[in-house]
Motif scaffolding. Structure first.
Motif, PDB file in Angstrom:
ATOM      1  N   GLY A 254       0.789  -1.231   0.000  1.00  0.00           N
ATOM      2  CA  GLY A 254       0.000   0.000   0.000  1.00  0.00           C
ATOM      3  C   GLY A 254       0.817   1.274   0.000  1.00  0.00           C
ATOM      4  N   LEU A 255       2.081   1.191   0.379  1.00  0.00           N
ATOM      5  CA  LEU A 255       2.938   2.378   0.405  1.00  0.00           C
ATOM      6  C   LEU A 255       3.054   3.005  -0.985  1.00  0.00           C
ATOM      7  CD1 LEU A 255       4.983   4.208   1.983  1.00  0.00           C
ATOM      8  CD2 LEU A 255       6.755   2.543   1.386  1.00  0.00           C
ATOM      9  N   GLY A 256       3.131   2.160  -1.990  1.00  0.00           N
ATOM     10  CA  GLY A 256       3.252   2.674  -3.355  1.00  0.00           C
ATOM     11  C   GLY A 256       1.908   2.780  -4.059  1.00  0.00           C
ATOM     12  N   GLY A 257       0.878   2.212  -3.468  1.00  0.00           N
ATOM     13  CA  GLY A 257      -0.451   2.250  -4.077  1.00  0.00           C
ATOM     14  C   GLY A 257      -0.492   1.561  -5.435  1.00  0.00           C
ATOM     15  N   GLY A 258       0.511   0.743  -5.749  1.00  0.00           N
ATOM     16  CA  GLY A 258       0.533   0.040  -7.034  1.00  0.00           C
ATOM     17  C   GLY A 258       1.897   0.094  -7.702  1.00  0.00           C
ATOM     18  N   VAL A 259       2.734   1.028  -7.303  1.00  0.00           N
ATOM     19  CA  VAL A 259       4.087   1.084  -7.878  1.00  0.00           C
ATOM     20  C   VAL A 259       5.071   0.455  -6.889  1.00  0.00           C
ATOM     21  CG1 VAL A 259       3.539   3.160  -9.213  1.00  0.00           C
ATOM     22  CG2 VAL A 259       4.699   3.391  -6.994  1.00  0.00           C
TER      23      VAL A 259
END
Ligand code: PMP
Length: 401
Positions: A254-259
């Motif tokens: 979740g820190l990158g939200g997808g990246v």
């Protein structure tokens, strides 16, 4: 959406090293809570990149951050500071009990870093103590050291010899944990909710007890929040709901939200790497840090986390109705990391039929479904997904009779 760019996709599958069975689908586009396949068919996505897409697919703020940052600076090398890296580290520290950050590309690397830091600390401050206590059914990643730390049974015989120094104990068993602590013990590492094991939360007394044991025996407490961090459980970090003062926290998903970005976040009292001990070409690159910063700013907006808890309560209520209608078991988990016991139904069969009906789900065990939607979920999507699940269960029930 033109699906012609997916032409021939199935003939190209053999170019990939097979590592997991994949359904005969090729996803072309994502938008918020939905994914679209090669035929343009729409799916409500409750997998969301495996509990990754905090704001759903291709959130506008992420697109903007990517565009802006990619035009400005993509990678000056990890040997130099860059502004998004500094800003993200500050944001993580200002909103947690921690003081310093090391960025990585994946959760496994963040955990690998935590294992290394604990061992280094043991060398410097605890006469070479190196043993780390981890827990049965835990999941910490797929590098050799993190697989060695992991308590997943299937990993047991793989890639021998493993990295030594990990002692595995039954989860939520404080007495058994205390019994194995000795002078060589340097850390205890755990997930506060075991995600891959099927969403199994740690008991409050167990975590408070571990915290006390760590203080009593001068042992580091490491929380693996790769799956539970960044609002997933309703608070920014899951440890904030426990009576615990961890020394090290790892983040990912979740820190990158997808990246791809992950992090090890630490109490500066345990900061002890010498130059050269830790690093990586892409760590703290401004492109990923800028996107992550944009995601985190959204999660920190007043009311965002309150809404996660609100919609989680509604989700649990609807699951309870489903459970009583179809004889399912109890719901477990927190926030938007939830699971339900499927009773007499095969969870993998439900996953298959739900996918055909336009709902993407995960079955971490043959008797459990896991729900890990975007944190922007609303009551509307809950109703839609529960409706599909009810149809699938009714169908299965009919054919079981
Ligand atoms: N720790 C936990 C708790 C996880 O759930 C995962 C991934 N499922 C990892 C570590 C590994 O993260 P990654 O796949 O990014 O290496």
């Amino acid at each position: 959406m033109n699906s012609s760019s997916a032409d021939g996709w199935s003939e190209k599958q053999h170019y990939l090293i097979p590592i997991t069975p994949r359904p005969e689908l090729c996803f072309m586009r994502g938008e918020g809570h939905y994914l679209f396949d090669q035929h343009g068919k729409r799916y409500l996505d409750w997998i969301q990149g495996w509990a990754v897409n905090t704001l759903g697919h291709s959130a506008e703020v992420m697109q903007q951050a990517l565009i802006k940052q990619s035009a400005q600076l993509i990678n000056p090398s990890p040997a130099f500071y860059n502004q998004p890296m500094l800003a993200l580290a500050e944001l993580l520290c200002d909103n947690s009990r921690f003081d310093q950050v090391f960025f990585t590309n994946s959760g496994a690397e963040a955990n690998e870093g935590a294992i290394k830091l604990a061992r280094k600390w043991g060398q410097k401050h605890k006469q070479g103590a190196y043993k780390i206590i981890t827990f049965d059914h835990s999941f910490h990643g797929r590098t050799l050291a993190t697989m060695s730390a992991t308590g997943k049974e299937a990993f047991g015989p793989l890639f021998e010899p493993k990295v030594s120094g990990f002692t595995k104990i039954a989860y939520n068993d404080l007495a058994a944990t205390e019994a194995v602590i000795d002078e060589q013990t340097v850390a205890i590492m755990l997930e506060l909710i075991q995600g891959e094991a099927g969403v199994i939360p740690a008991d409050a007394e167990f975590v408070a007890g571990l915290d006390a044991l760590c203080k009593q025996h001068n042992v580091l407490l490491i929380v693996d929040e790769v799956q539970t961090g960044i609002g997933r459980t309703g608070s920014l970090f899951a440890y904030q709901q426990y009576q615990a003062e961890p020394h090290i926290m790892t983040l990912g998903k979740g820190l990158g939200g997808g990246v791809p970005i992950a992090a090890m976040v630490i109490d500066e009292a345990v900061s002890c790497f010498d130059y050269g001990d830790q690093g990586g070409t892409y760590n703290g690159n401004p492109l990923m840090c800028a996107v992550s910063g944009a995601v985190l700013q959204e999660v920190l907006v007043a009311d965002f986390l309150t809404q996660v808890t609100r919609v989680s309560d509604y989700f649990c209520e609807q699951l309870a109705v489903l459970a009583s209608d179809f004889g399912l078991g109890a719901t477990r988990g927190k926030g938007l990391l939830l699971a339900i016991n499927t009773g007499a139904f095969s969870a993998s069969k439900i996953v298959e039929l739900a996918r055909d009906a336009g709902l993407l789900l995960n079955a971490p065990r043959e008797d459990s479904l896991r729900f890990m939607p975007a944190l922007t979920l609303t009551e509307k999507e809950v109703d839609e997904g529960i409706g599909i699940l009810a149809e699938v269960l009714a169908h299965l029930k009919k054919f079981a009779q």
